[in-house]
Design a protein around this motif. Structure first.
Motif, PDB file in Angstrom:
ATOM      1  N   VAL A   8       0.859  -1.185   0.000  1.00  8.88           N
ATOM      2  CA  VAL A   8       0.000   0.000   0.000  1.00  8.88           C
ATOM      3  C   VAL A   8       0.897   1.236   0.000  1.00  8.88           C
ATOM      4  O   VAL A   8       2.128   1.129  -0.038  1.00  8.88           O
ATOM      5  CB  VAL A   8      -0.950  -0.006   1.216  1.00  8.88           C
ATOM      6  CG1 VAL A   8      -1.929  -1.179   1.121  1.00  8.88           C
ATOM      7  CG2 VAL A   8      -0.173  -0.081   2.524  1.00  8.88           C
ATOM      8  N   ALA A   9       0.291   2.394   0.052  1.00  8.95           N
ATOM      9  CA  ALA A   9       1.067   3.634  -0.063  1.00  8.95           C
ATOM     10  C   ALA A   9       2.093   3.781   1.051  1.00  8.95           C
ATOM     11  O   ALA A   9       3.160   4.377   0.857  1.00  8.95           O
ATOM     12  CB  ALA A   9       0.119   4.830  -0.072  1.00  8.95           C
ATOM     13  N   THR A  10       1.802   3.231   2.224  1.00  6.15           N
ATOM     14  CA  THR A  10       2.710   3.391   3.365  1.00  6.15           C
ATOM     15  C   THR A  10       3.779   2.315   3.443  1.00  6.15           C
ATOM     16  O   THR A  10       4.670   2.385   4.283  1.00  6.15           O
ATOM     17  CB  THR A  10       1.908   3.379   4.675  1.00  6.15           C
ATOM     18  OG1 THR A  10       1.136   2.165   4.741  1.00  6.15           O
ATOM     19  CG2 THR A  10       0.981   4.585   4.739  1.00  6.15           C
ATOM     20  N   GLY A  11       3.704   1.283   2.582  1.00  6.19           N
ATOM     21  CA  GLY A  11       4.683   0.212   2.606  1.00  6.19           C
ATOM     22  C   GLY A  11       4.025  -1.148   2.558  1.00  6.19           C
ATOM     23  O   GLY A  11       2.898  -1.306   2.057  1.00  6.19           O
ATOM     24  N   PHE A  12       4.684  -2.155   3.129  1.00  8.14           N
ATOM     25  CA  PHE A  12       4.174  -3.513   3.113  1.00  8.14           C
ATOM     26  C   PHE A  12       3.460  -3.819   4.425  1.00  8.14           C
ATOM     27  O   PHE A  12       3.937  -3.456   5.508  1.00  8.14           O
ATOM     28  CB  PHE A  12       5.311  -4.513   2.913  1.00  8.14           C
ATOM     29  CG  PHE A  12       5.884  -4.496   1.525  1.00  8.14           C
ATOM     30  CD1 PHE A  12       5.304  -5.243   0.510  1.00  8.14           C
ATOM     31  CD2 PHE A  12       6.996  -3.720   1.230  1.00  8.14           C
ATOM     32  CE1 PHE A  12       5.823  -5.217  -0.771  1.00  8.14           C
ATOM     33  CE2 PHE A  12       7.526  -3.691  -0.043  1.00  8.14           C
ATOM     34  CZ  PHE A  12       6.932  -4.446  -1.058  1.00  8.14           C
ATOM     35  N   SER A  58      13.709   4.311   0.874  1.00  6.88           N
ATOM     36  CA  SER A  58      13.221   3.085   0.244  1.00  6.88           C
ATOM     37  C   SER A  58      13.235   3.240  -1.270  1.00  6.88           C
ATOM     38  O   SER A  58      12.908   4.312  -1.802  1.00  6.88           O
ATOM     39  CB  SER A  58      11.796   2.775   0.715  1.00  6.88           C
ATOM     40  OG  SER A  58      11.748   2.587   2.109  1.00  6.88           O
ATOM     41  N   PRO A  59      13.604   2.190  -1.998  1.00 10.15           N
ATOM     42  CA  PRO A  59      13.551   2.277  -3.460  1.00 10.15           C
ATOM     43  C   PRO A  59      12.109   2.307  -3.940  1.00 10.15           C
ATOM     44  O   PRO A  59      11.216   1.772  -3.275  1.00 10.15           O
ATOM     45  CB  PRO A  59      14.250   0.990  -3.907  1.00 10.15           C
ATOM     46  CG  PRO A  59      14.072   0.053  -2.770  1.00 10.15           C
ATOM     47  CD  PRO A  59      14.092   0.895  -1.527  1.00 10.15           C
ATOM     48  N   PRO A  60      11.846   2.920  -5.093  1.00  9.86           N
ATOM     49  CA  PRO A  60      10.488   2.851  -5.663  1.00  9.86           C
ATOM     50  C   PRO A  60      10.151   1.399  -5.996  1.00  9.86           C
ATOM     51  O   PRO A  60      11.030   0.594  -6.310  1.00  9.86           O
ATOM     52  CB  PRO A  60      10.603   3.700  -6.937  1.00  9.86           C
ATOM     53  CG  PRO A  60      11.827   4.534  -6.751  1.00  9.86           C
ATOM     54  CD  PRO A  60      12.763   3.726  -5.909  1.00  9.86           C
ATOM     55  N   LEU A  64       6.985  -3.474   6.592  1.00  9.86           N
ATOM     56  CA  LEU A  64       8.064  -2.601   6.143  1.00  9.86           C
ATOM     57  C   LEU A  64       7.456  -1.247   5.798  1.00  9.86           C
ATOM     58  O   LEU A  64       6.659  -1.148   4.861  1.00  9.86           O
ATOM     59  CB  LEU A  64       8.775  -3.194   4.924  1.00  9.86           C
ATOM     60  CG  LEU A  64       9.810  -2.324   4.219  1.00  9.86           C
ATOM     61  CD1 LEU A  64      10.940  -1.964   5.166  1.00  9.86           C
ATOM     62  CD2 LEU A  64      10.352  -3.042   2.985  1.00  9.86           C
ATOM     63  N   VAL A  65       7.790  -0.231   6.546  1.00  5.56           N
ATOM     64  CA  VAL A  65       7.270   1.110   6.315  1.00  5.56           C
ATOM     65  C   VAL A  65       8.162   1.819   5.308  1.00  5.56           C
ATOM     66  O   VAL A  65       9.390   1.878   5.480  1.00  5.56           O
ATOM     67  CB  VAL A  65       7.193   1.903   7.627  1.00  5.56           C
ATOM     68  CG1 VAL A  65       6.700   3.324   7.355  1.00  5.56           C
ATOM     69  CG2 VAL A  65       6.281   1.199   8.619  1.00  5.56           C
ATOM     70  N   ALA A  72       8.822 -13.627   0.011  1.00  9.43           N
ATOM     71  CA  ALA A  72       8.966 -14.981   0.532  1.00  9.43           C
ATOM     72  C   ALA A  72       8.488 -15.047   1.979  1.00  9.43           C
ATOM     73  O   ALA A  72       7.896 -16.034   2.405  1.00  9.43           O
ATOM     74  CB  ALA A  72      10.419 -15.433   0.435  1.00  9.43           C
ATOM     75  N   SER A  73       8.762 -13.987   2.742  1.00  4.82           N
ATOM     76  CA  SER A  73       8.327 -13.871   4.136  1.00  4.82           C
ATOM     77  C   SER A  73       8.478 -12.419   4.535  1.00  4.82           C
ATOM     78  O   SER A  73       8.934 -11.579   3.752  1.00  4.82           O
ATOM     79  CB  SER A  73       9.181 -14.765   5.047  1.00  4.82           C
ATOM     80  OG  SER A  73      10.509 -14.247   5.149  1.00  4.82           O
ATOM     81  N   SER A  74       8.107 -12.106   5.775  1.00  3.51           N
ATOM     82  CA  SER A  74       8.251 -10.729   6.252  1.00  3.51           C
ATOM     83  C   SER A  74       9.712 -10.325   6.370  1.00  3.51           C
ATOM     84  O   SER A  74      10.023  -9.135   6.474  1.00  3.51           O
ATOM     85  CB  SER A  74       7.556 -10.583   7.616  1.00  3.51           C
ATOM     86  OG  SER A  74       8.140 -11.469   8.568  1.00  3.51           O
ATOM     87  N   GLN A  75      10.617 -11.302   6.336  1.00  8.06           N
ATOM     88  CA  GLN A  75      12.045 -11.024   6.438  1.00  8.06           C
ATOM     89  C   GLN A  75      12.757 -11.147   5.090  1.00  8.06           C
ATOM     90  O   GLN A  75      13.981 -11.004   5.034  1.00  8.06           O
ATOM     91  CB  GLN A  75      12.694 -11.988   7.447  1.00  8.06           C
ATOM     92  CG  GLN A  75      12.095 -11.926   8.838  1.00  8.06           C
ATOM     93  CD  GLN A  75      12.254 -10.556   9.456  1.00  8.06           C
ATOM     94  OE1 GLN A  75      13.351 -10.012   9.495  1.00  8.06           O
ATOM     95  NE2 GLN A  75      11.159  -9.980   9.934  1.00  8.06           N
ATOM     96  N   GLU A  76      12.000 -11.385   4.025  1.00  6.98           N
ATOM     97  CA  GLU A  76      12.617 -11.513   2.696  1.00  6.98           C
ATOM     98  C   GLU A  76      11.664 -10.961   1.645  1.00  6.98           C
ATOM     99  O   GLU A  76      10.704 -11.622   1.252  1.00  6.98           O
ATOM    100  CB  GLU A  76      12.964 -12.964   2.385  1.00  6.98           C
ATOM    101  CG  GLU A  76      13.748 -13.116   1.086  1.00  6.98           C
ATOM    102  CD  GLU A  76      14.132 -14.561   0.803  1.00  6.98           C
ATOM    103  OE1 GLU A  76      14.660 -14.818  -0.290  1.00  6.98           O
ATOM    104  OE2 GLU A  76      13.906 -15.420   1.682  1.00  6.98           O
TER     105      GLU A  76
END
Length: 592
Positions: A216-220, A238-240, A232-233, A247-251
């Protein structure tokens, strides 16, 4: 997961056109009219979506005639059974895949072949997801569709929808404009994420390991119980995000697609790492335990191993124009400043020069020389592997728009600012003409007779002077074509005009919407109308031969042979259609 991107429309599939001659053929239309079959002699794929399983096997789809299947070792193309602009693909296995796209297309792959399973009228489908039990969900416009064979149920929403993903039959999520996310069990639906007021972005959903994520607009964010929790905010550092896979919240992997390049970054839960930076447009990502797999709009795939492996899966060229000579050879110009030649047995691709502009028109000057009109104001001569350039650029719109050659040593060129030039055997001489963007003519008595169209309709006199007639219309003409003395059509989106022995007259009944054409009034013409259909003009009547709202063709040319008309149509992605059986060298039938 892949983002949704507007791309070129789907292209011409196998069609039959009415024959312009009485040559024998085993296939006929009702009433005995001979049919003229078309076949693709070259085709590409502009990828728009990719799916992978846990073993790294993948299916990629886009606009074109084929899908691409990766078995973990190599890519293979499989026919779709027609031309489609597919925007998403999902599978329960490599033998059970679904793809959706423009014009309501719903296709299924059963392990051996692709087939159209449903058509949802009036819908451009953007996303598809298949539940473990085989329920097929798709989004299109403001509707969610549950597809059951050739039938479907429609569930309306009050917002444009962009994606659908889920984990079970009774846990399905739909993303839409303003980052809205709805959840449902197939019967009832509710807003689970309120979205961003005033935001023009759409929530893009992904599924990984039985968990639902969204960009979403604010991130993942990730669906946890009855809430959406931030993963991930997005920050200024952050890159566009052109595309992403999770794969997961850590990847998390994302693509920065700015500036004609694709830069892939990986998020490991603590920071970003650059993985690869390549010159590629519209790269899409797919994730599996075997590593990343990417495809892009130019038909190239890359996969992660000890090093990145790059493979050309399907040639992509955005063809803009085509010319066919008396021996049946083809010369094609493209948007990327390249030339493709067909000599009757093989293709060759030729770079015009580094950074060359779009080819606006192309013509055979003689048996050895090809002329190309370039959008940067140059006219190029290709002769025995050597390029020579002339700068014809004008003060305002400098692009060279049109060329006409009598293939006996005479040539004319016109520019977008209305200037006309004649080739005198050594150089290009400007002529006194106004408002002429496109030229066409015929040779008679050893002299060229040239007509023009654009902002005005023009006639070149025997002394080389031009007379112009300014025609009030909503837009300028898009070209001019003909088939012999005093037989021409100046065409465009507005009403076409016809040139006959008495001069210019408005077409009656009116001819409108032509964007490319070959042929004339007396001997008939083929034309592309509104970039989306093929028509035949003959005996004062226009007949629609193919209707496809998603079709996008840019050029057409023809010659008449002892076997009948030899017609070639070109467009994107790198597709060349030609009358079946006519690519052999056929003697040209004298026209005059």
């Amino acid at each position: 997961m892949r983002r949704i991107h507007p791309m070129i429309r789907p292209l011409l599939g196998t069609v039959c056109l009415l024959s312009l001659c009485g040559c024998s053929d085993s296939s006929t239309k009702p009433g005995g009219t001979q049919a003229l079959e078309f076949e693709a002699i070259r085709s590409g794929i502009s990828f728009q979506a990719i799916w992978s399983d846990d073993s790294g096997r993948s299916i990629a789809v886009g606009s074109g005639l084929d899908a691409a299947h990766f078995d973990g070792q190599e890519w293979k193309r499989r026919s779709l059974g027609g031309a489609y602009n597919l925007r998403d693909v999902w599978a329960t296995s490599v033998d059970d895949a679904w793809a959706v796209g423009n014009d309501g297309a719903v296709l299924h792959f059963d392990g051996s072949s692709w087939a159209e399973r449903a058509t949802i009228d009036g819908a451009n489908l953007s996303s598809v997801w298949v539940s473990p039990s085989g329920l097929v969900w798709a989004t299109g416009g403001e509707n969610l569709y549950l597809i059951d064979g050739p039938t479907y149920n429609t569930i309306p929403f009050d917002v444009m929808l962009s994606s659908v993903r889920g984990v079970s039959d009774d846990q399905v999520y739909v993303g839409g404009l303003q980052d809205r996310i709805y959840g449902g069990d197939g019967e009832t639906w509710s807003l689970t994420f309120g979205g961003t007021v005033g935001s023009s972005s759409s929530a893009e959903l992904a599924e990984a390991g039985g968990r639902i994520f969204a960009l979403v607009a604010t991130g993942f964010i990730e669906r946890t119980g009855d809430a959406w929790d931030p993963v991930l905010v997005a920050t200024e550092d952050s890159p566009p995000f052109h595309d992403f896979s999770i794969a997961s919240s850590q990847e998390i992997h994302v693509v920065d697609g700015r500036g004609g390049r694709s830069v892939v970054y990986e998020w490991d839960g603590n920071g970003w790492e650059l993985l690869v930076d390549v010159p590629a447009k519209d790269m899409l990502l797919s994730e599996s335990p075997k590593g990343l797999l990417t495809v892009d709009a130019s038909g190239v795939a890359r996969r992660e191993s000890e090093d990145w492996v790059t493979e050309r899966v399907a040639e992509f060229v955005a063809y803009s124009c085509v010319s066919i000579d008396s021996r049946g050879r083809l010369a094609l110009g493209s948007n990327s400043g390249t030339l493709s030649l067909w000599d009757g047995s093989s293709w060759s691709n030729i770079e015009i020069d580094q950074g060359a502009a779009r080819v606006e028109d192309i013509e055979f000057f003689d048996d050895e020389t090809i002329l190309v009109a370039l959008a940067d104001g140059r006219l190029g001569w290709y002769d025995n592997s050597t390029w020579t350039f002339y700068d014809l650029g004008g003060p305002v719109y400098s692009g060279v728009a049109s060329i006409w050659c009598d293939r006996a040593g005479t040539a004319f060129a016109s520019t977008y600012d209305g200037a006309v030039f004649q080739y005198d055997g050594a150089s290009w001489i400007p002529e006194e003409a106004e408002g002429i963007r496109y030229v066409w003519g015929w040779a008679s008595g050893g002299q060229p007779h040239v007509l023009g169209s654009g902002y005005a309709l023009g006639v070149r006199g025997a002394n080389g002077s031009w007379s112009s007639e300014w025609i009030p219309c909503d837009s300028c003409f898009r070209g001019i074509t003909g088939s012999g003395p005093n037989d021409a059509i100046a065409f465009g989106l507005a009403t076409a005009w016809i040139y006959e022995a008495s001069g210019w007259v408005v077409s009656d009944p009116p001819i409108t919407g032509w964007t490319a054409a070959a042929g004339g009034v007396a001997r008939g013409a083929f034309a592309v109308r509104d970039y989306s259909s093929i028509v035949q003009y003959e005996d004062g009547a226009t007949e629609t031969l193919l209707e496809a709202p998603g079709l996008y063709l840019t050029g057409i040319d023809m010659r008449k042979t002892e076997f009948g008309p030899d017609v070639v149509a070109v467009g994107s992605p790198g597709i060349v259609y030609r009358t079946k059986g006519s690519s052999r060298s056929a003697a040209t039938v004298p026209e005059y």
